[in-house]
Design an enzyme around this catalytic site. Sequence first.
Site, PDB file in Angstrom:
ATOM      1  N   HIS A 157       0.852  -1.203   0.000  1.00  9.16           N
ATOM      2  CA  HIS A 157       0.000   0.000   0.000  1.00  9.16           C
ATOM      3  C   HIS A 157       0.881   1.244   0.000  1.00  9.16           C
ATOM      4  CE1 HIS A 157      -4.103   1.777   1.289  1.00  9.16           C
ATOM      5  NE2 HIS A 157      -3.353   2.748   0.803  1.00  9.16           N
ATOM      6  N   HIS A 194       3.485  14.216   0.672  1.00 13.66           N
ATOM      7  CA  HIS A 194       2.914  15.529   0.366  1.00 13.66           C
ATOM      8  C   HIS A 194       4.024  16.555   0.508  1.00 13.66           C
ATOM      9  CE1 HIS A 194      -1.240  14.226   0.236  1.00 13.66           C
ATOM     10  NE2 HIS A 194      -1.071  13.570   1.365  1.00 13.66           N
ATOM     11  N   ASN A 252      -5.486   9.421   7.158  1.00 14.37           N
ATOM     12  CA  ASN A 252      -6.844   8.919   6.951  1.00 14.37           C
ATOM     13  C   ASN A 252      -6.804   7.418   6.720  1.00 14.37           C
ATOM     14  OD1 ASN A 252      -9.573   8.802   6.521  1.00 14.37           O
ATOM     15  ND2 ASN A 252      -9.427   9.273   4.344  1.00 14.37           N
ATOM     16  N   ASP A 282       1.346   2.601   3.706  1.00 19.33           N
ATOM     17  CA  ASP A 282       0.464   3.675   3.235  1.00 19.33           C
ATOM     18  C   ASP A 282       1.278   4.954   3.005  1.00 19.33           C
ATOM     19  OD1 ASP A 282      -1.725   5.049   2.325  1.00 19.33           O
ATOM     20  OD2 ASP A 282      -2.828   5.028   4.227  1.00 19.33           O
TER      21      ASP A 282
HETATM   22 ZN   LIG Z   1      -6.905   4.325   1.890  1.00 20.48          ZN
END
Ligand SMILES: [Zn+2]
Lengths: 446, 322
Positions: free
Chosen positions: A62, A308, A277, A304
């Site tokens: 991910h 940014h 999130n 994840d």
């Molecule tokens: Zn997600």
Amino acid sequence: MKRILIRGGRVIDPAAGTDDTLDVLIDDGRIAEVAGSIEADDVSTTVDADGRIVAPGLVDIHVHLREPGNEDAETIESGSRAAVHGGVTTVAAMPNTEPPIDTASWVEFVASRKAAARVLPVAAITVGRRGENLTEMAELRTAGAVAFSDDGCSVLNAALMRRALDYARMVGVPVVSHCEDPALSGNGTANEGLSSTRAGLKPVPAAAEEVMVARDLILAGTTGARLHVAHVSTAGSVELVRRAKADGLPVTCETCPHYFSLTDEEVLTYDSSVRVNPPLRSRTDVEAIREGLRDGTIDAIASDHAPHTHEDKEVEFDAAPPGMIGLETLLPVTLTNLVDGGVLDLPAALALLTHRPAGILGLPHGTLAVGSEADVCIVDPTTSRTIEASWFRSKSKNSPWIGRKLRGTVTTTICRGEIVSAENGGDTGADPSASPGRGRKLAVHA
Amino acid sequence: MQWTKRHLLGLEGLSREEIATVLDTAAIFKEILGRPVKKVPTLRGVTIANLFFEASTRTRMSFELAEKRLSADTINFSASTSSVKKGETLRDTARNIEAMMVDMVVMRHSSAGAPHFLAKHLDASIVNAGDGTHEHPTQALLDLFTMREHVGELQNRKVVIVGDILHSRVARSDVWGLKALGAEVTLVGPTTFMPAEIEGMGASVSQDLDRAAEDADIVNILRIQRERQEGGFLPSLREYTRLFGVTSERVAGMRDDVVIMHPGPINRGVELAPDVADGERSVILEQVTNGVAVRMAVLFLISRVRASERTEDAELLAEVSI
Ligand SMILES: [Zn+2]
């Protein structure tokens, strides 16, 4: 042909149950031999692994690489350099790019980019990730998609999600579900609880995740399709998956290092690097995630990795985009908080980072089995260090681990039989463009 | 005097002594405000920027008056956060403020934590004039000041705060301040207006206004935003008024000496009946007067910390040069 000999390390290959002091010989890009003392001719490189851990290259299923569309934050190339810097040799790249990865040509684009690690595209479930029409999953699969996900949002229409699961079953790859009911999460930015109340941040209840986990588990049950639940963060989600597995559903799930390491109290600093999130959850949730990792309910740890730019993140907490980088801290955070934290022993922790995530996507990686592609991660487990922004190879530096002490340094990463990263000298991952953020005072955020 | 902070970002974490210092100082300024010449030269030469990213006429006027009474130089900036991209404004503003060598910033912003953001990046002292649904410390200090004037020390006093606790920065700051001073706080309102785990801040929660307020020393009533009905928080304002509106019939069931407060502006007939708002138990206009004195106290105390920092710097420089 290139022959690399890794000498005298503690070889841990959870897939094979190996944990012993051994040599590893790599020949022509593949694992040639794993044995007590290997005598080999024509070795081009010998890596002394005395005192080190020799593990399969990590598999991170991910990851957000931001290309196409947001190359300021990350590119496939820079993200893959960050990956190998963290010992990750295989990444599954999420399709929430601009435009999203929803056609065969975009899948091929991602797969064909120059990269230090193996980058495997995940394709969107629905066209444009708009939740209206299914993508051409069979063609996307043929083009190289390893899974389908509208990550970043749920497929809100339950009937469409059911069709997606049905169709993905035919295609033979899992659907990766981002479980979030936006009506419940609203424009919330912090876990609903005492911390969100104290900080005055808009709350996201655990139920926003759990109602969608429950829905998708029910749909997986009716379709018999392979469902993989992404970034599980709450005690309730762990329990739902645990029950579904007990019922024999073909479901898997992952969590991320921050969900077993950090609590929602972090938001009280308003540091936007902890805005993720789903949001960081309560102490109780963190304990439940740890228990889920211990008892096997949670199948994998994924970063994840969500880069940014400094400009995007250096704003008010609720104006910042959610996400933190994680490829490079994946292993050290796991060692520090799961292994040193007494949750898992080292082989069990490594299993969650190697062959178990590989198994979710049906990949042959994450093992040191003879004949497999030579992906190796060599770790010095003795060193602890305070993470600095300049240490990251990612183009973005949005990490809450900056300034914190973590154990374990990936000293060498080998991908497909090539040394692609080495911590002390011979570094192939230097990125002159990766300067820390612009601006004077405002740039300092550690 | 117990004040060493160079910012006032919230009341969370302030000690009883620190709060008492502000209130005692405010009492002195209130006395000055009663004199024919209401101005003192205390902050002469100090530059204060009033940054209001969210409209608030009352709070802004109160701060501006406090600054004028203290003889500070002031600049005013107001912008709506919805009309400009969030963040960009704040970052640019921070750079500008720094370049203009402003000493103190009074800041109102719709994002919780926005003053903390500026405090991290500026040398100027930040006074939070309300950040999102987080805190509104000077409003709470003026509430505490007004309460103390009417009931004396707040230790073990019973205070009821009624209304939309969820969206109220005033309620949060009031709770921190009241708990620090040893008061018992009960939060009253519909369950949809109760923030998660608010009991963890040390307050109790009730849905029965009449029970909660029957022996209260003080009832502080919060404003109900009319749009909450559309947000699904309330079935109707009519039902809200029936259950939680403070009417004269309700006040009749309270103690004879109960103090009725409201931070304003009032939605007359919704959360508070007009005859109660204007009645003899109401201290709502005194709150406005006290707001100026309290804000003068806050600005004064922070400026003293800054002055002492400069003195220390000077002493340090003197040592180095020897
Ligand atoms: Zn997600």
